[in-house]
Design an enzyme around this catalytic site. Sequence first.
Site, PDB file in Angstrom:
ATOM      1  N   SER A  10      29.449  43.243  69.303  1.00  0.00           N
ATOM      2  CA  SER A  10      27.964  43.268  68.486  1.00  0.00           C
ATOM      3  C   SER A  10      26.949  43.791  68.997  1.00  0.00           C
ATOM      4  CB  SER A  10      27.589  41.715  68.644  1.00  0.00           C
ATOM      5  OG  SER A  10      28.565  40.715  68.589  1.00  0.00           O
ATOM      6  N   LEU A  11      26.551  43.845  70.088  1.00  0.00           N
ATOM      7  CA  LEU A  11      25.506  44.441  70.960  1.00  0.00           C
ATOM      8  C   LEU A  11      25.759  46.069  71.244  1.00  0.00           C
ATOM      9  CD1 LEU A  11      22.845  42.985  71.290  1.00  0.00           C
ATOM     10  CD2 LEU A  11      23.258  42.816  73.710  1.00  0.00           C
ATOM     11  N   LYS A 187      15.137  33.284  81.565  1.00  0.00           N
ATOM     12  CA  LYS A 187      15.887  33.485  80.272  1.00  0.00           C
ATOM     13  C   LYS A 187      17.241  32.445  80.760  1.00  0.00           C
ATOM     14  CE  LYS A 187      18.190  35.739  76.589  1.00  0.00           C
ATOM     15  NZ  LYS A 187      19.216  36.861  76.485  1.00  0.00           N
ATOM     16  N   ASN A 205      19.679  24.396  67.290  1.00  0.00           N
ATOM     17  CA  ASN A 205      18.713  24.385  68.379  1.00  0.00           C
ATOM     18  C   ASN A 205      17.625  23.404  68.136  1.00  0.00           C
ATOM     19  OD1 ASN A 205      20.186  26.358  69.363  1.00  0.00           O
ATOM     20  ND2 ASN A 205      18.381  28.120  69.215  1.00  0.00           N
ATOM     21  N   GLU A 267      30.077  32.059  78.339  1.00  0.00           N
ATOM     22  CA  GLU A 267      29.434  32.707  79.709  1.00  0.00           C
ATOM     23  C   GLU A 267      28.923  31.712  80.496  1.00  0.00           C
ATOM     24  OE1 GLU A 267      28.080  36.972  78.525  1.00  0.00           O
ATOM     25  OE2 GLU A 267      27.359  35.741  77.472  1.00  0.00           O
TER      26      GLU A 267
HETATM   27  N1  LIG Z   1      25.361  39.588  70.490  1.00  0.00           N
HETATM   28  C1  LIG Z   1      23.958  39.312  70.958  1.00  0.00           C
HETATM   29  O1  LIG Z   1      22.916  38.814  69.720  1.00  0.00           O
HETATM   30  C2  LIG Z   1      23.565  39.173  72.330  1.00  0.00           C
HETATM   31  C3  LIG Z   1      21.870  39.233  72.362  1.00  0.00           C
HETATM   32  C4  LIG Z   1      21.690  39.296  73.915  1.00  0.00           C
HETATM   33  C5  LIG Z   1      22.527  39.276  74.926  1.00  0.00           C
HETATM   34  N2  LIG Z   1      23.942  39.328  74.738  1.00  0.00           N
HETATM   35  C6  LIG Z   1      24.604  39.677  75.731  1.00  0.00           C
HETATM   36  O2  LIG Z   1      25.111  41.006  75.759  1.00  0.00           O
HETATM   37  C7  LIG Z   1      26.620  40.789  76.078  1.00  0.00           C
HETATM   38  C8  LIG Z   1      27.540  41.532  75.232  1.00  0.00           C
HETATM   39  O3  LIG Z   1      27.397  40.436  73.979  1.00  0.00           O
HETATM   40  P1  LIG Z   1      28.098  40.793  72.583  1.00  0.00           P
HETATM   41  O4  LIG Z   1      27.783  39.561  71.547  1.00  0.00           O
HETATM   42  O5  LIG Z   1      27.958  42.221  72.461  1.00  0.00           O
HETATM   43  O6  LIG Z   1      29.640  40.737  72.898  1.00  0.00           O
HETATM   44  P2  LIG Z   1      30.977  40.928  72.220  1.00  0.00           P
HETATM   45  O7  LIG Z   1      30.654  41.022  70.824  1.00  0.00           O
HETATM   46  O8  LIG Z   1      32.083  40.067  72.576  1.00  0.00           O
HETATM   47  O9  LIG Z   1      31.505  42.369  72.740  1.00  0.00           O
HETATM   48  C9  LIG Z   1      31.908  42.967  74.183  1.00  0.00           C
HETATM   49  C10 LIG Z   1      33.035  44.027  73.830  1.00  0.00           C
HETATM   50  O10 LIG Z   1      33.258  44.270  75.128  1.00  0.00           O
HETATM   51  C11 LIG Z   1      34.551  44.863  75.149  1.00  0.00           C
HETATM   52  N3  LIG Z   1      35.045  44.995  76.508  1.00  0.00           N
HETATM   53  C12 LIG Z   1      35.098  43.912  77.388  1.00  0.00           C
HETATM   54  N4  LIG Z   1      35.809  44.621  78.391  1.00  0.00           N
HETATM   55  C13 LIG Z   1      36.183  45.805  78.289  1.00  0.00           C
HETATM   56  C14 LIG Z   1      36.612  46.951  79.113  1.00  0.00           C
HETATM   57  N5  LIG Z   1      37.061  46.593  80.311  1.00  0.00           N
HETATM   58  N6  LIG Z   1      36.807  47.979  78.581  1.00  0.00           N
HETATM   59  C15 LIG Z   1      36.336  48.154  76.860  1.00  0.00           C
HETATM   60  N7  LIG Z   1      35.947  47.110  76.364  1.00  0.00           N
HETATM   61  C16 LIG Z   1      35.530  45.924  76.927  1.00  0.00           C
HETATM   62  C17 LIG Z   1      35.026  43.632  74.112  1.00  0.00           C
HETATM   63  O11 LIG Z   1      36.378  44.353  73.836  1.00  0.00           O
HETATM   64  P3  LIG Z   1      37.388  42.965  73.489  1.00  0.00           P
HETATM   65  O12 LIG Z   1      37.247  42.428  72.028  1.00  0.00           O
HETATM   66  O13 LIG Z   1      38.832  44.065  73.498  1.00  0.00           O
HETATM   67  O14 LIG Z   1      37.615  42.065  74.740  1.00  0.00           O
HETATM   68  C18 LIG Z   1      34.157  43.434  73.181  1.00  0.00           C
HETATM   69  O15 LIG Z   1      34.380  44.549  72.087  1.00  0.00           O
HETATM   70  C19 LIG Z   1      26.977  39.415  76.313  1.00  0.00           C
HETATM   71  O16 LIG Z   1      26.714  39.246  77.993  1.00  0.00           O
HETATM   72  C20 LIG Z   1      25.972  38.619  75.698  1.00  0.00           C
HETATM   73  O17 LIG Z   1      25.559  37.305  76.187  1.00  0.00           O
HETATM   74  C21 LIG Z   1      24.236  39.623  73.372  1.00  0.00           C
END
Ligand SMILES: NC(=O)c1ccc[n+]([C@@H]2O[C@H](COP(=O)([O-])OP(=O)(O)OC[C@H]3O[C@@H](n4cnc5c(N)ncnc54)[C@H](OP(=O)(O)O)[C@@H]3O)[C@@H](O)[C@H]2O)c1
Length: 308
Positions: A10-11, A187, A205, A267
């Site tokens: 997503s991010l 946070k 929430n 997490e």
């Molecule tokens: N989304 C939000 O709104 C948001 C907002 C603030 C903070 N965050 C934080 O930002 C971080 C990322 O969140 P997200 O929501 O974007 O997570 P996500 O959608 O689960 O995306 C994470 C991505 O990382 C990939 N990945 C993991 N290990 C890898 C590796 N070794 N090599 C290549 N790709 C790899 C995963 O691939 P696979 O699918 O193959 O595992 C997945 O595509 C988290 O800590 C989250 O708490 C997110």
Amino acid sequence: MSWHILGAGSLGCLWAARLTAQQHAVHLLLRNTQALHRYTASRGVGLSDAQCMHSHYYPIPAQLTDDPQPIAHLLLACKAYDAEAAIAQVKQRLRHNSIVILLQNGLGSQQAIQSLLPNIRCIAASSTEGAYLAEPFHSVFAGSGHSWLGDLQPLTHAAPTRLLEAYNAAAIPCSWSPDISEHLWRKLAINCVINSLTVIHNCLNGELIRHPTQINSLCDELQLLLCSAGQSAAAQDLQQQVWTVINKTAANSSSMRQDVLNRRRTEISYISGFACAQSLALECYTPVLHALHAQLQDTLRVHGLPTA
Ligand SMILES: NC(=O)c1ccc[n+]([C@@H]2O[C@H](COP(=O)([O-])OP(=O)(O)OC[C@H]3O[C@@H](n4cnc5c(N)ncnc54)[C@H](OP(=O)(O)O)[C@@H]3O)[C@@H](O)[C@H]2O)c1
């Protein structure tokens, strides 16, 4: 500027699309050849607005983590529990003057990465932006917000002005913090309360207003913990801040609850798990926090999800 984005979720896709729209040279780093094939067969990185009225597709090049190309700027956009393994895969591609930006929620993973990369500038981000994946490589920008960035080893560098200007020009609203740990700890404390309780009570929430006693005792303990950890600025008015977030985001389902509802690993270890570990290390008495963490683990167990 040239960017490598590890974590095309997503991010990662949200940041990749916005940087590409501003003519930055962006590369996605994918896990394996299957992911690379899936990406090649897609329309590229997609980005939609919250209502999914407008979608744009960006043909961003992708490569495997073991590609030999050196990395100048790395955006680590995977979950906290994947961060160390992900960094180990690209470590050899970083140079002494590379910059690594860490987007992980919670605390613990950032410090682990900085110790894996002792001579590389690691900048942690604390972001209130919200995004989710509509389908693989297609991010929906669900909620605008702000990102604070700061060095994990403060006082070693001046603020990276060019980088901050580039982000703001790419519609990534951000500011520099000379003490990012304050943002991360605050946070963490807010997430400890809201994320954990929304999973335990399986509620939005805003529905947490039914649990004022538990919330206020948790805030008191977390305030004590933050002060013991030398984070008294982050501890200030914590209870009031938690209630403000609950009211402002009343209609939201927390990210941890979303993970649980989507049967994804949470997490937890980097949120309440980290807070409990710190309270033990600092000999800070926080029985309500420990009970919350145990209750959260029980709830995850019922859902068949990992408890760490
Ligand atoms: N989304 C939000 O709104 C948001 C907002 C603030 C903070 N965050 C934080 O930002 C971080 C990322 O969140 P997200 O929501 O974007 O997570 P996500 O959608 O689960 O995306 C994470 C991505 O990382 C990939 N990945 C993991 N290990 C890898 C590796 N070794 N090599 C290549 N790709 C790899 C995963 O691939 P696979 O699918 O193959 O595992 C997945 O595509 C988290 O800590 C989250 O708490 C997110």
